[in-house]
Structures are given as C-alpha cells and as structure tokens.
Design an enzyme around this catalytic site. Structure first.
Site, short mmCIF file in Angstrom:
data_model
loop_
_atom_site.label_atom_id
_atom_site.label_comp_id
_atom_site.label_asym_id
_atom_site.label_seq_id
_atom_site.Cartn_x
_atom_site.Cartn_y
_atom_site.Cartn_z
N LEU A 120 -50.17 -10.93 -24.23
CA LEU A 120 -50.39 -9.62 -23.63
C LEU A 120 -51.89 -9.42 -23.48
CD1 LEU A 120 -47.85 -7.56 -25.78
CD2 LEU A 120 -47.54 -8.34 -23.42
N SER A 121 -52.28 -8.44 -22.69
CA SER A 121 -53.72 -8.25 -22.51
C SER A 121 -54.41 -7.89 -23.83
CB SER A 121 -53.99 -7.18 -21.45
OG SER A 121 -53.38 -5.96 -21.78
N GLU A 122 -53.67 -7.29 -24.78
CA GLU A 122 -54.28 -6.99 -26.07
C GLU A 122 -53.24 -7.02 -27.18
OE1 GLU A 122 -58.37 -6.52 -25.65
OE2 GLU A 122 -56.95 -5.73 -24.20
N THR A 123 -53.66 -7.55 -28.32
CA THR A 123 -52.92 -7.41 -29.57
C THR A 123 -53.83 -6.71 -30.56
OG1 THR A 123 -51.57 -9.40 -29.23
CG2 THR A 123 -51.80 -8.61 -31.49
N THR A 162 -57.75 -10.15 -27.18
CA THR A 162 -57.08 -10.63 -25.97
C THR A 162 -56.56 -12.03 -26.28
OG1 THR A 162 -58.92 -11.85 -24.96
CG2 THR A 162 -58.91 -9.44 -24.69
#
Length: 261
Positions: free
Chosen positions: A42-45, A61
């Site tokens: 995903l774009s961010e964790t 990222t």
C-alpha cells in the site's frame, strides 16, 4: 500482532486511500517494518507503539520511511479512537514531523499539520515532458506543485514515471482550479516507490496552502482525482499550520503471522 486496513478520506470502502495500521507493544527492527510495508504494497503502512511520552507513530512506503503522511495519520487516529481509546475525543502522535494532534469531530478526523514554505520556480521543459503537458506555474516546498490550466488536463494526464524521477520534489503534484470544489489534484510518487498516491494528505499541506493564497481565503475543499478519489477539507491557520480533515472507513482487521518473521 493486529493490523488494520483503513480507507482514508472517504466515507465508504473501496474509495479514498487505503493504509495499513500496525499497533504494537514494542518496536520491530526497522528492516522488518520495511518488509511488512513492502508485503502490504500500500502507499503507506503505519506503525504505532504506546510509549511513556504517548503514542509514537512512524510511516513506511514500500520503499522508504517518510517524515509525514496524512492519510495514514488519519487511519491511525481512526484505529486508536475507535478500538483502543473509544471514549477519547483526540489523540496525539509523536512523529518525525513533531507532535501531531488529531481531533474527532463527528465522522471526521481533523489533523493539525505543518505547512511548508513555498517558492515559485521556473516551469521547465523537463516538467512538460514528465507530465505530458506544460504547467502554467510551478511552486516547490517539500514537494513539487505544478499548476495546470484546467481540471480536465489533470484528470486525463498520464505522466512518465521515469521522467518524474528526474524533476524536483519528494512528490510531483498536478493541480488545477476545480469546477465543483476549490481545487483538484493528483499526486505522483515514484521517488517513494509509489506510482500515484490515491489521496495524499501531506501533499495538501502545500496544495491547499497554495490555493488559499490564490483565492484569498482560509478554507479549501480539495478533491484528489485518482481512480479511487477522495475529499480533503483544509483550513489554513495563522500560525503556519494547516488543519486537514476527512472521514475514514474500516476495510479489514487481520492478525499478522509474526511467528514467521
């Protein structure tokens, strides 16, 4: 170890920007957090640990740790305020960008972020080649914000990811005046191993600030015109900060198989 998937800047799932939120008792090795972020893709964790000084929040990222992420902060506050401290009205996170305070206001979560000094820079041939259309204006803060003639150009553009890597900014944003909202935008992030961020809160610390100056008003309603789409409500403060608000929707709660790590 529990992991939550939350769609941010939307009231319904399958829209907005999905973020993974891992709530942990103690910090994992940084390389392992990078692997989890890459696995999620995903774009961010977001990773959260409750420390004596309060909640500590970090964002990754699939390719790197970043100093600020709006949608994953919104997702993190949604998780804490609904599953860990449901009676609380606000939560504070210690981050690489300092202390961030998020206030629950009905179905919205209002985030208090820093703005960045924006300076106008020359529009270049490299920008035109990267975006496929020549911007009418370019400003640079942490990210590059390129202004285009109308929203149809922004919606339809197909930038060259390789050429975006070669121009200024952490993120390369395209924006224009909106027909139904104050501004419309898209955020491209090849330098962060993300082709396009579905809805980027941190970029709007600059995009909304720019349009606030153009319109001469403090409140900006912005729409991120990615395939998923998302709406951000932004208020420019007089102290060099910005409040960015949005809704969130829970997609999943899962348990990571940490015995295999």
């Amino acid at each position: 170890m529990k992991q939550y998937i939350v769609d941010a800047f939307t009231e319904k799932v399958f829209a907005g920007n999905p973020a993974a939120v891992c709530v942990m008792d103690e910090w994992l090795d940084e390389k392992l957090m990078m692997k989890i972020a890459a696995e999620n893709n995903l774009s961010e964790t977001a990773f959260i640990v409750k420390e004596p000084a309060g909640y500590h929040l970090r964002w990754f990222t699939p390719g790197t740790e970043v100093e600020l992420c709006g949608h994953a902060t919104l997702a993190s506050s949604f998780v804490i305020l609904n599953y860990y401290e449901p009676d609380a009205k606000q939560v504070e996170f210690n981050t690489l960008s300092g202390k961030l305070t998020i206030v629950r206001k009905g179905d919205f979560y209002e985030m208090d972020f820093p703005t960045y000094e924006l300076k106008e820079i020359p529009v270049t041939d490299a920008m035109e080649k990267a975006f496929g259309v020549r911007p009418v204006k370019a400003v640079l803060g942490l990210d590059l914000v390129c202004v285009f003639e109308n929203e149809d150009i922004v919606r339809k553009m197909e930038p060259d990811q390789g050429l975006l890597l070669q121009i200024e900014g952490r993120i390369q944003n395209a924006t224009a005046k909106g027909q139904d909202v104050d501004c419309i935008s898209r955020s491209f992030c090849p330098k962060l191993s993300i082709a396009e961020d579905p809805v980027c809160g941190s970029a709007h610390c600059q995009i909304a600030d720019y349009w606030s100056g153009i319109y001469g008003k403090k409140d900006i309603v912005a729409y991120q015109a990615s395939k998923r789409g998302g709406t951000l409500h932004c208020h420019i403060e007089d102290n060099g900060r910005i409040k960015v608000s949005g809704a969130a929707a829970l997609f999943a709660i899962s348990e990571l198989n940490s015995e295999k790590f």
